[in-house]
Design an enzyme around this catalytic site. Structure first.
Site, PDB file in Angstrom:
ATOM      1  N   TYR A   1      12.962  21.982 -10.353  1.00 21.63           N
ATOM      2  CA  TYR A   1      12.115  22.985  -9.703  1.00 21.63           C
ATOM      3  C   TYR A   1      12.723  24.361  -9.917  1.00 21.63           C
ATOM      4  O   TYR A   1      13.945  24.526  -9.925  1.00 21.63           O
ATOM      5  CB  TYR A   1      12.048  22.740  -8.194  1.00 21.63           C
ATOM      6  CG  TYR A   1      11.158  21.610  -7.780  1.00 21.63           C
ATOM      7  CD1 TYR A   1       9.829  21.834  -7.446  1.00 21.63           C
ATOM      8  CD2 TYR A   1      11.649  20.312  -7.701  1.00 21.63           C
ATOM      9  CE1 TYR A   1       9.012  20.802  -7.041  1.00 21.63           C
ATOM     10  CE2 TYR A   1      10.831  19.265  -7.302  1.00 21.63           C
ATOM     11  CZ  TYR A   1       9.510  19.514  -6.970  1.00 21.63           C
ATOM     12  OH  TYR A   1       8.709  18.492  -6.573  1.00 21.63           O
TER      13      TYR A   1
ATOM     14  N   TYR B   1      13.172  13.398 -10.363  1.00 23.49           N
ATOM     15  CA  TYR B   1      14.452  14.040 -10.075  1.00 23.49           C
ATOM     16  C   TYR B   1      15.147  13.332  -8.917  1.00 23.49           C
ATOM     17  O   TYR B   1      14.510  12.720  -8.067  1.00 23.49           O
ATOM     18  CB  TYR B   1      14.266  15.535  -9.781  1.00 23.49           C
ATOM     19  CG  TYR B   1      13.453  15.833  -8.555  1.00 23.49           C
ATOM     20  CD1 TYR B   1      14.061  15.945  -7.302  1.00 23.49           C
ATOM     21  CD2 TYR B   1      12.082  16.023  -8.636  1.00 23.49           C
ATOM     22  CE1 TYR B   1      13.315  16.207  -6.171  1.00 23.49           C
ATOM     23  CE2 TYR B   1      11.334  16.283  -7.510  1.00 23.49           C
ATOM     24  CZ  TYR B   1      11.963  16.377  -6.277  1.00 23.49           C
ATOM     25  OH  TYR B   1      11.219  16.634  -5.172  1.00 23.49           O
TER      26      TYR B   1
ATOM     27  N   ARG C   1      12.894  10.824  -6.807  1.00 21.29           N
ATOM     28  CA  ARG C   1      11.480  11.009  -6.510  1.00 21.29           C
ATOM     29  C   ARG C   1      10.645  10.639  -7.737  1.00 21.29           C
ATOM     30  O   ARG C   1      10.973  11.024  -8.866  1.00 21.29           O
ATOM     31  CB  ARG C   1      11.152  12.473  -6.173  1.00 21.29           C
ATOM     32  CG  ARG C   1      11.710  13.048  -4.893  1.00 21.29           C
ATOM     33  CD  ARG C   1      11.231  12.453  -3.592  1.00 21.29           C
ATOM     34  NE  ARG C   1       9.916  11.834  -3.527  1.00 21.29           N
ATOM     35  CZ  ARG C   1       8.751  12.459  -3.328  1.00 21.29           C
ATOM     36  NH1 ARG C   1       8.703  13.760  -3.228  1.00 21.29           N
ATOM     37  NH2 ARG C   1       7.618  11.789  -3.229  1.00 21.29           N
TER      38      ARG C   1
ATOM     39  N   HIS D   1       5.570  13.764  -9.517  1.00 24.09           N
ATOM     40  CA  HIS D   1       4.507  14.124  -8.572  1.00 24.09           C
ATOM     41  C   HIS D   1       4.177  15.601  -8.660  1.00 24.09           C
ATOM     42  O   HIS D   1       4.990  16.411  -9.108  1.00 24.09           O
ATOM     43  CB  HIS D   1       4.893  13.765  -7.131  1.00 24.09           C
ATOM     44  CG  HIS D   1       6.073  14.544  -6.622  1.00 24.09           C
ATOM     45  ND1 HIS D   1       7.372  14.171  -6.887  1.00 24.09           N
ATOM     46  CD2 HIS D   1       6.151  15.681  -5.888  1.00 24.09           C
ATOM     47  CE1 HIS D   1       8.203  15.041  -6.332  1.00 24.09           C
ATOM     48  NE2 HIS D   1       7.492  15.973  -5.728  1.00 24.09           N
TER      49      HIS D   1
ATOM     50  N   HIS E   1       2.647  18.584  -6.017  1.00 21.29           N
ATOM     51  CA  HIS E   1       2.286  18.923  -4.634  1.00 21.29           C
ATOM     52  C   HIS E   1       0.929  19.622  -4.611  1.00 21.29           C
ATOM     53  O   HIS E   1       0.670  20.505  -5.441  1.00 21.29           O
ATOM     54  CB  HIS E   1       3.325  19.867  -4.034  1.00 21.29           C
ATOM     55  CG  HIS E   1       4.681  19.259  -3.866  1.00 21.29           C
ATOM     56  ND1 HIS E   1       5.094  18.666  -2.708  1.00 21.29           N
ATOM     57  CD2 HIS E   1       5.732  19.151  -4.722  1.00 21.29           C
ATOM     58  CE1 HIS E   1       6.341  18.223  -2.838  1.00 21.29           C
ATOM     59  NE2 HIS E   1       6.743  18.510  -4.065  1.00 21.29           N
TER      60      HIS E   1
END
Lengths: 235, 198
Positions: A107, A146, A156, A159, A161
């Site tokens: 991120y 990640y 995780r 995905h 959000h």
């Protein structure tokens, strides 16, 4: 069309609980006392309105809105779907905001310390507004998995959000879209916190029809918000 | 008509919402749709600041929560088609602020004090709480400490157990910069804020 007098309740059989022990941040953060029932007033039947004027021209193309000197690395994808209520009625002109990791699972957020590279050509945030049939569409790259600190060797699943308003204060939804066939789903306490019967609703479907030849793979993710009721809800 | 489609489940906003939802506040290069500033200097009504912290069950101020507020304008009107009195184009009434930029992890909203909407409710602000570690957002409400008479008549406040109503009352303070209402949100503990099933 008459104004709605209420919305269907939040279906607690479909949403995760506030406290789900396997997701280790929840036990100190979720409310512990019973929620107090609130019958919708004007304050809840209204809600923030953000339409097409909110959207910049590259906001729905994450392959371009962070580009500095080239294209982002990764598998280019299209994510599209319909926003509707529980009766299948479209939710038009509503804002859809998205954010995600880059293809390496990093991120851009300053707090993310995962040892994977940032991509100078990928920002990872975007938005669009649904059309008159409730449809939205983004171009992006497939986000990477990640690691996170929830438990040893926790990862995780891939995905994206999503954040949506819908027509009222009560229709607000923040969720995550997953990808079909991801082996990490069966190990992820955030996904598994969702009641089993509703988990599939969080997984997008690959679509060869949405896929653009020679360009990008297509995924469909429909989103169902609480719907307006014609008569006041009986308590 | 049957309800054939199940609601899409909520998931947590996670720790990294800032560049998607509150980008300018956190210094990211994306225009944000909403911020902690709801009203300009010349907005009609009494200018107020709302500030507070979000506390977890261990009493720590949470640094990765996001608070959204939704309110009427100074005349009690909502900028939404369901308010028959028509919208106030100058005041949208929506704010959004993450608790990760203030050194004390406060949320801060600069707005106007909402008027009563004329349906028997006291002036109030709807508050929605999101954070890492919460899979579903939580709805609460903020009322004003200097509206005791109206608060006593408010049907929503009256539906809350009497010994918990104080958790919904923001405390007015007059400071050098103007009027500040302090509204702390306690997720758990003896002072746990009332959250609604709305």
């Amino acid at each position: 069309m008459t104004d709605p007098t209420g919305y269907t309740p939040r279906d607690w059989g479909s949403h995760p609980p506030y406290i789900y022990a396997d997701y280790k941040s929840t036990p100190l953060r979720g409310p512990t006392r019973p929620l107090v029932p609130l019958k919708a007033t004007l304050s809840e039947l209204t809600g923030p309105v953000y339409g097409h004027e909110t959207i910049g021209k590259l906001d729905a193309d994450l392959t371009k809105n962070g580009a500095k000197n080239g294209e982002p690395l990764g598998e280019r994808i299209i994510v599209t779907g319909r926003v509707m209520d529980e009766r299948g009625r479209p939710v038009p002109n509503t804002l859809v905001e998205v954010w995600q990791a880059n293809a390496a699972g990093r991120y851009i957020h300053k707090v993310d310390q995962h040892d994977a590279p940032l991509d100078p050509n990928f920002f990872g945030g975007g938005r669009c507004v649904t059309d008159s049939e409730g449809r939205y569409r983004f171009y992006t790259v497939k986000p990477g998995a990640y690691p996170w600190g929830n438990h040893p060797n926790a990862w995780r699943p891939n995905h994206i959000h999503f954040s949506l308003f819908g027509p009222s204060y009560l229709t607000r939804l923040v969720t995550q879209m997953y990808f079909p066939g991801d082996p990490l789903l069966a190990l992820d306490p955030i996904f598994l916190g969702t009641p089993e019967k509703a988990r599939d609703r969080l997984i997008s479907k690959f679509s060869i029809d949405v896929t653009e030849p020679e360009f990008a793979l297509g995924y469909v993710f429909d989103i169902v918000l609480r719907g307006a009721t014609a008569t006041p809800m009986e308590s | 008509m049957a309800e054939n489609f199940g609601q899409t489940p909520s998931q947590t906003v996670g720790p990294y919402f800032a560049y998607g939802l509150t980008p300018e506040q956190y210094g990211y290069p994306l225009k944000e749709i909403a911020s902690g500033r709801l009203a300009s200097e010349d907005a009609e009504g009494q200018r107020i600041r709302i500030e507070g912290k979000v506390y977890d069950g261990a009493g720590a101020a949470i640094s990765d929560a996001m608070i959204e507020i939704w309110q009427a304008d100074a005349k009690g009107r909502y900028a939404h088609p369901a308010d028959p009195r028509g919208s106030n184009a100058d005041f949208r009434g929506f704010g959004r602020f993450g608790t990760g930029t203030d050194p004390d992890n406060r949320f801060i909203f600069d707005t106007v004090k909402p008027g009563a909407s004329g349906d028997g409710q006291a002036p109030h602000i709807n508050v929605t709480v999101f954070m890492r570690g919460m899979l579903v957002h939580a709805f609460t409400r903020l009322y004003f400490s200097d509206e005791a008479a109206a608060n006593a008549e408010d049907p929503v406040l009256s539906s809350v157990p009497a010994d918990r109503r104080d958790t919904l009352i923001a405390q007015r303070q007059e400071g050098p910069g103007g009027v500040v209402y302090r509204f702390d949100i306690h997720m758990q503990g003896d002072a746990e804020t009332v959250f609604f099933d709305a």
